[in-house]
Design a protein around this motif. Structure first.
Motif, PDB file in Angstrom:
ATOM      1  N   ASN A  74      -1.962   2.313   9.916  1.00 53.38           N
ATOM      2  CA  ASN A  74      -2.355   1.397   8.836  1.00 53.38           C
ATOM      3  C   ASN A  74      -3.701   1.821   8.251  1.00 53.38           C
ATOM      4  N   LYS A  75      -4.651   2.158   9.120  1.00 55.84           N
ATOM      5  CA  LYS A  75      -5.971   2.574   8.615  1.00 55.84           C
ATOM      6  C   LYS A  75      -5.852   3.906   7.889  1.00 55.84           C
ATOM      7  N   GLU A  85      -4.540   3.205   4.602  1.00 55.93           N
ATOM      8  CA  GLU A  85      -5.614   2.550   3.841  1.00 55.93           C
ATOM      9  C   GLU A  85      -6.672   3.543   3.376  1.00 55.93           C
ATOM     10  N   ASP A 104      -4.996  -5.757  -0.031  1.00 54.24           N
ATOM     11  CA  ASP A 104      -5.377  -5.322   1.312  1.00 54.24           C
ATOM     12  C   ASP A 104      -6.817  -5.790   1.523  1.00 54.24           C
ATOM     13  N   SER A 105      -7.087  -6.471   2.643  1.00 55.04           N
ATOM     14  CA  SER A 105      -8.381  -7.150   2.791  1.00 55.04           C
ATOM     15  C   SER A 105      -9.554  -6.172   2.684  1.00 55.04           C
ATOM     16  N   GLU A 106      -9.374  -4.963   3.219  1.00 55.45           N
ATOM     17  CA  GLU A 106     -10.469  -3.981   3.187  1.00 55.45           C
ATOM     18  C   GLU A 106     -10.749  -3.544   1.758  1.00 55.45           C
ATOM     19  N   LYS A 153       0.818  -1.221   0.000  1.00 53.15           N
ATOM     20  CA  LYS A 153       0.000   0.000   0.000  1.00 53.15           C
ATOM     21  C   LYS A 153       0.840   1.254   0.000  1.00 53.15           C
TER      22      LYS A 153
HETATM   23 MG    MG Z   1      -5.738  -3.937   5.562  1.00 50.69          MG
END
Ligand code: MG
Ligand code: NAD
Length: 395
Positions: free
Chosen positions: A225-226, A229, A153-155, A128
């Motif tokens: 991280n968020k 993201e 990225d899972s989201e 990312k």
């Molecule tokens: Mg993630």
């Protein structure tokens, strides 16, 4: 699919790299490993080469390349060992490669990931930081080359699955009101604020739901991280920061949601196992078995949600501001964070100082427009220099 897909795995020795190889190994009739790269765990890289017999392996420098080359040669493997950033770019852009898993951590992945994009590959993006740093340049390169960019990225993989196929027309045009980006809240979601300056790297890396590399684990604990993201969502799905809401969801079962104007909210659920988004992206638009156990809703029993507390997680606010500012600011945010996380892991600073360093770096230098990768890398270097000065002042 008739021909065996040739896959380059950048960052093969890491958490995402190993999960990718696990999925590939389940489907020998679909995928073949073309190249593997590693940076520090070169004994593990050699073992992976023995198993997957790639055409190329890439290591950091000439000396380790010679060492690995002779080991592989002695074992009867024809694998060619390349080194350095140039080697990474070569295996990312090689004409025989179909897909590239971009799973190097941090800014070091920027050039190789862009090389895959510019060569028009199917790019599975875990790294990312590369997108956060280079934003518009990255997305323009995808458009120009016709590369297929799929989020790992899972989201983001969840959001991609919940959006209609023509989302590139614009979120408003396809009836999207908001994107709800879920976050576990990490290991310090409920730690008393006064105790945060005592937490250790081991505690920060002990994520409640996911097993990941150390850098992203610390980012999860700080919620940077968020923040990264959030910036990633804006670039991948052409969203404005105000259209993205962060929702703390401690169970990590809902991987994100899309809220439509008619009141429909679509979510993607699954066990917290990166082999699901990896399999989704590898096989897209088909579906393959990932080895992930079926979701047991009765065992989970309940799903909780709460709003993030920006006092506890100042990195989230810093990242949102950087997303609004644009230009060189996200690259500086990312670089300052990389320096700060490394310093925390080396026990040179305390956990709350991660945010202090980033804030100091961003306040020290106004953002500028970035029109080239060189300009992005200059912003990255400048932020590292400023963060280094902060660290040496601290002593
Ligand atoms: Mg993630
Ligand atoms: P990791 O630390 O486990 O692995 C990192 C990989 O990058 C290793 O193969 C390492 O050898 C390589 N590497 C490190 N420094 C390098 C350098 N300077 N040059 C070349 N290679 C280098 O990290 P990870 O958890 O697998 O994460 C990889 C990327 O995927 C990160 O960008 C992370 O944010 C993202 N990601 C990870 C997860 C996860 O569950 N682990 C989830 C979502 C996104």
């Amino acid at each position: 699919m008739s021909h065996l897909q040739q896959i380059t795995v950048l960052g093969a020795t890491g958490s995402i790299g190993l999960s990718t190889l696990d999925v590939i190994a389940r489907h020998p009739a679909l995928y073949q490993v073309f190249a593997l790269s590693g940076f520090s765990r070169l004994v593990e890289l050699e073992a992976l080469c023995m198993i997957y017999r790639p055409r190329y392996a890439v290591v950091p420098d000439e000396r380790s390349a010679r060492h690995l080359q002779s080991g592989l040669h002695a074992a009867g493997l024809a694998t060619r060992v390349l080194f350095g950033e140039q080697g990474l770019c070569e295996v990312a852009a090689h004409p025989e490669v179909d897909a590239v898993m971009a799973a190097i951590v941090g800014a070091a992945g920027l050039k190789p990931t862009l090389a895959a994009v510019e060569a028009g590959k199917k790019v599975l993006l875990a790294n990312k930081e590369a997108l956060v740093m280079s934003g518009a340049l990255f997305i323009d390169a995808v458009r120009r080359s016709g590369a297929v960019l799929l989020p790992i990225d899972s989201e983001h993989n969840a959001i991609f699955q919940c959006l209609p196929g023509d989302y590139a027309r614009g979120l408003e045009q396809v009836g999207v009101r908001r994107i709800l980006l879920t976050a576990s809240g990490g290991p310090f979601r409920e730690t008393p604020l006064a105790q945060l300056h005592e937490v250790s790297p081991e505690q920060a890396c002990a994520h409640p739901n996911w097993s990941m590399g150390r850098k992203i684990s610390v980012d999860s604990a700080s919620m940077m991280n968020k923040g990264l993201e959030l910036i990633e969502v804006c670039w991948l799905f052409n969203a404005k920061p105000a259209q993205v809401e962060v929702v703390i969801h401690p169970q990590s079962v809902i991987h994100s949601l899309v809220d439509y104007v008619d009141g429909s909210v679509l979510a993607q659920l699954g066990n917290p196992d990166m082999r699901t988004p990896i399999s989704h992206a590898l096989a897209w638009p088909q579906r393959i078995d990932s080895g992930v156990a079926p979701l047991d809703l009765f065992a989970i029993a309940r799903l909780d949600f709460q709003a993030p507390d920006e006092q506890r997680f100042p990195c989230l606010r810093l990242a949102r501001d950087a997303a609004e500012a644009g230009g060189s600011v996200p690259a500086m945010l990312n670089a300052a964070n990389e320096v700060a996380v490394a310093a925390f892991l080396e026990r040179r600073i305390r956990f709350p100082e991660i945010a202090s360093i980033i804030e100091a770096v961003l306040n020290a230098e106004p953002g500028v427009a970035v029109e080239s990768v060189e300009a992005v890398l200059a912003a990255d270097r400048r932020a590292r220099e400023l963060a280094g000065q902060w660290l040496s002042r601290r002593g």
